[in-house]
Design an enzyme around this catalytic site. Structure first.
Site, PDB file in Angstrom:
ATOM      1  N   HIS A 197      -3.965   5.533   1.515  1.00 51.73           N
ATOM      2  CA  HIS A 197      -4.546   6.638   0.745  1.00 51.73           C
ATOM      3  C   HIS A 197      -4.248   6.375  -0.724  1.00 51.73           C
ATOM      4  O   HIS A 197      -3.094   6.439  -1.129  1.00 51.73           O
ATOM      5  CB  HIS A 197      -3.952   7.970   1.215  1.00 51.73           C
ATOM      6  CG  HIS A 197      -4.248   8.251   2.663  1.00 51.73           C
ATOM      7  ND1 HIS A 197      -5.338   8.995   3.058  1.00 51.73           N
ATOM      8  CD2 HIS A 197      -3.630   7.860   3.803  1.00 51.73           C
ATOM      9  CE1 HIS A 197      -5.368   9.065   4.395  1.00 51.73           C
ATOM     10  NE2 HIS A 197      -4.343   8.378   4.862  1.00 51.73           N
ATOM     11  N   LEU A 198      -5.289   6.062  -1.486  1.00 51.64           N
ATOM     12  CA  LEU A 198      -5.085   5.740  -2.907  1.00 51.64           C
ATOM     13  C   LEU A 198      -5.374   6.937  -3.808  1.00 51.64           C
ATOM     14  O   LEU A 198      -5.211   6.862  -5.016  1.00 51.64           O
ATOM     15  CB  LEU A 198      -5.932   4.540  -3.327  1.00 51.64           C
ATOM     16  CG  LEU A 198      -5.512   3.196  -2.722  1.00 51.64           C
ATOM     17  CD1 LEU A 198      -6.305   2.059  -3.369  1.00 51.64           C
ATOM     18  CD2 LEU A 198      -4.023   2.929  -2.861  1.00 51.64           C
ATOM     19  N   ARG A 199      -5.823   8.041  -3.201  1.00 52.23           N
ATOM     20  CA  ARG A 199      -5.952   9.340  -3.892  1.00 52.23           C
ATOM     21  C   ARG A 199      -7.010   9.395  -4.972  1.00 52.23           C
ATOM     22  O   ARG A 199      -7.105  10.403  -5.682  1.00 52.23           O
ATOM     23  CB  ARG A 199      -4.593   9.773  -4.491  1.00 52.23           C
ATOM     24  CG  ARG A 199      -3.428   9.796  -3.511  1.00 52.23           C
ATOM     25  CD  ARG A 199      -3.706  10.608  -2.281  1.00 52.23           C
ATOM     26  NE  ARG A 199      -2.488  10.815  -1.476  1.00 52.23           N
ATOM     27  CZ  ARG A 199      -2.509  11.251  -0.230  1.00 52.23           C
ATOM     28  NH1 ARG A 199      -3.661  11.517   0.371  1.00 52.23           N
ATOM     29  NH2 ARG A 199      -1.388  11.428   0.438  1.00 52.23           N
ATOM     30  N   HIS A 227      -3.013   4.611  13.529  1.00 51.45           N
ATOM     31  CA  HIS A 227      -1.597   4.981  13.703  1.00 51.45           C
ATOM     32  C   HIS A 227      -1.180   5.481  15.093  1.00 51.45           C
ATOM     33  O   HIS A 227      -0.822   6.647  15.269  1.00 51.45           O
ATOM     34  CB  HIS A 227      -1.133   5.945  12.611  1.00 51.45           C
ATOM     35  CG  HIS A 227      -2.061   7.066  12.264  1.00 51.45           C
ATOM     36  ND1 HIS A 227      -2.777   7.749  13.192  1.00 51.45           N
ATOM     37  CD2 HIS A 227      -2.366   7.618  11.071  1.00 51.45           C
ATOM     38  CE1 HIS A 227      -3.487   8.675  12.590  1.00 51.45           C
ATOM     39  NE2 HIS A 227      -3.261   8.612  11.313  1.00 51.45           N
ATOM     40  N   ASN A 249       2.010  12.671  10.159  1.00 52.99           N
ATOM     41  CA  ASN A 249       1.187  12.961  11.329  1.00 52.99           C
ATOM     42  C   ASN A 249       0.329  11.746  11.648  1.00 52.99           C
ATOM     43  O   ASN A 249      -0.495  11.371  10.827  1.00 52.99           O
ATOM     44  CB  ASN A 249       0.296  14.178  11.056  1.00 52.99           C
ATOM     45  CG  ASN A 249      -0.430  14.634  12.315  1.00 52.99           C
ATOM     46  OD1 ASN A 249      -0.116  14.168  13.412  1.00 52.99           O
ATOM     47  ND2 ASN A 249      -1.401  15.510  12.162  1.00 52.99           N
ATOM     48  N   ASP A 287      -0.567   3.597   6.662  1.00 56.16           N
ATOM     49  CA  ASP A 287      -0.931   4.985   6.374  1.00 56.16           C
ATOM     50  C   ASP A 287      -0.214   5.459   5.102  1.00 56.16           C
ATOM     51  O   ASP A 287       0.244   6.605   5.013  1.00 56.16           O
ATOM     52  CB  ASP A 287      -0.590   5.901   7.567  1.00 56.16           C
ATOM     53  CG  ASP A 287      -1.280   7.263   7.479  1.00 56.16           C
ATOM     54  OD1 ASP A 287      -2.092   7.476   6.547  1.00 56.16           O
ATOM     55  OD2 ASP A 287      -1.003   8.114   8.348  1.00 56.16           O
ATOM     56  N   HIS A 301       2.667  11.390  -2.231  1.00 52.84           N
ATOM     57  CA  HIS A 301       2.617  12.787  -2.666  1.00 52.84           C
ATOM     58  C   HIS A 301       3.556  12.941  -3.857  1.00 52.84           C
ATOM     59  O   HIS A 301       4.500  12.170  -4.017  1.00 52.84           O
ATOM     60  CB  HIS A 301       3.094  13.731  -1.543  1.00 52.84           C
ATOM     61  CG  HIS A 301       2.157  13.787  -0.378  1.00 52.84           C
ATOM     62  ND1 HIS A 301       0.900  14.338  -0.451  1.00 52.84           N
ATOM     63  CD2 HIS A 301       2.304  13.351   0.903  1.00 52.84           C
ATOM     64  CE1 HIS A 301       0.301  14.250   0.729  1.00 52.84           C
ATOM     65  NE2 HIS A 301       1.127  13.643   1.577  1.00 52.84           N
TER      66      HIS A 301
HETATM   67 ZN    ZN Z   1      -4.132   8.264   7.054  1.00 55.49          ZN
END
Ligand code: ZN
Length: 428
Positions: free
Chosen positions: A67-69, A237, A283, A310, A314
């Site tokens: 996740h590179l946001r 995952h 998760n 994954d 944050h």
């Molecule tokens: Zn993910």
């Protein structure tokens, strides 16, 4: 295009699963491509010679689940910090997930990311587009357009489609345009409100559990729909022994199914949540020792085709909330390689060949990109690994903006000392 340096990687332990190479060789890189792999190659004039004695030389590592946001959440991560973190962790390429703001669900957003990532000169970027518009599981995205714009796969990742008919239609469309479908398998009716693994620790802590059955049920559905639709289906995952058994079952039946697990699922358990540690909240959740052993075995025998992190950065204040309110996810790009070397390779559970296969060759195959080998003529994406160096994780030194890792302060073995992307040194 600028003039590329000639690089000679001398005397390293070359591990190239696609070509069944596992021995001491030189690797010559010219004009951004692999020129030759062999013993005692002639030294070209003006070559940048790197002594790789005692080091592992591998096709560039690839993480297909990060996740590179971007766009929209650059305070968590952006292309520069994310692709920089990837390069520092030994990754020459990563595929980013579409749960951004706005969601990556249209061709212009895909094109914009692909274009801008080229200017970063760190790891390369492949884009995963959303399966449904806004990841709302309601209306399919224009998958043909997304593919034409450069998307390599479709996924609603954490917002898994619950309606089986909608998922069937999505998989039929993806199969038609030949894009792999990446599924976060979770039956959210059964997992509703859970924040950690359902078990003794969750009972002790008084936290609502995420039962393994919620995930296993959905892996079974994914396997059945993969058989029905013929869509290339990849399970994101995997965390439980039961899920691995289901993946094995459907593979044996001939389903077009692949799967990944992440480093945290083979080396730490839900005990890490004790003290309400939000850096152990993700998760799928951390499970049990038995599941850790199942994940290591599943990497060893290839039931888990790939390893993926994954990577989910944050901001500090977001993770500094009470456990139930903190967001799910941890960063992984700068610890993944070492967690594999330390817990899988050094322990003798997984060979170097299988490990590099899971970290490079198979991930490239899953998203259908021409990478993951050192075959002469291919683009020179190469990772050089010191397999013996020990170091202590210091989250404050991460290139990633995310500091949310349960491994801060932990001593690990193995590190990327050189990351080369298209013949250009981007780390080391
Ligand atoms: Zn993910």
């Amino acid at each position: 295009m600028k003039n590329m340096k000639t690089i000679l990687l001398q005397g390293g332990h070359v591990v190239d699963p696609a070509n069944q190479i596992d021995g001491i060789h030189d690797v010559l890189i010219e004009n951004g491509v692999i020129k030759a792999v062999g013993q005692q190659l002639e030294v070209p004039t003006d070559a940048d010679i790197r002594d790789c004695t005692g080091l592992v030389v591998a096709p560039g590592l690839i993480d297909i689940h990060v996740h590179l946001r971007e766009p929209g959440q650059e305070y968590k991560e952006d292309l520069y910090s994310g692709l920089g973190a990837a390069a520092a962790g030994g990754f020459t390429g990563v595929a980013c997930m579409p749960n951004t703001a706005p969601v990556i669900d249209s061709a212009p957003i895909v094109r914009d990311l692909v274009t801008r990532a080229k200017d970063v000169h760190k790891a390369r970027l492949w884009v995963i587009a959303a399966l449904s518009k806004g990841m709302k599981n309601h209306e399919l995205t224009e998958m043909a357009d997304l593919k034409a714009a450069g998307a390599v796969a479709v996924s609603d990742d954490a917002y898994q489609v619950q309606d089986p008919l909608f998922l069937r239609r999505a998989m039929e469309y993806a199969a038609m345009v030949d894009l792999p479908v990446l599924l976060h398998c979770e039956n959210t009716t059964l997992s509703e409100g859970g924040v950690m693994n359902e078990g003794l620790v969750s009972t002790d802590l008084g936290l609502k559990g995420l039962p393994r059955e919620a995930y296993e049920l959905d892996v079974a559905r994914a396997g059945l729909l993969a058989m029905l639709t013929g869509a290339r289906t990849h399970i994101l995952h995997v965390s439980t022994r039961g899920e691995a058994e289901l993946v094995q079952h459907f593979k044996q039946k001939g389903a077009p199914l692949t799967a990944e697990t992440g480093p945290h699922y083979w080396c730490i358990t839900d005990e890490a949540v004790n003290g309400y540690n939000t850096h152990a909240k993700m998760n799928p959740p951390l499970r049990t020792q038995d599941d850790c052993e199942a994940m290591a075995d599943a990497v060893a025998n290839g039931i888990m085709d790939a390893i993926a992190t994954d990577h989910a950065p944050h901001a500090g204040y977001e993770k500094a909330q009470e456990f139930a309110l903190a967001p799910f996810g941890i960063v992984g790009l700068e610890t993944s390689l070492a967690l594999g070397v330390t817990h899988l390779v050094k322990t003798g559970k997984v060979t170097w060949t299988r490990f590099i296969d899971a970290m490079s060759t198979q991930p490239a195959k899953i998203i259908g990109v021409d990478a993951g080998t050192l075959t002469p003529g291919k683009t020179a994406d190469v990772t050089v690994i010191d397999p013996n160096v020990t170091w202590t994780v210091d989250a404050n030194k991460f290139v990633s903006k995310g500091r949310n890792t349960p491994f801060d302060g932990v001593e690990l073995t193995g590190q990327a000392v050189l990351t080369i992307v298209g013949g250009e040194v981007v780390h080391g």
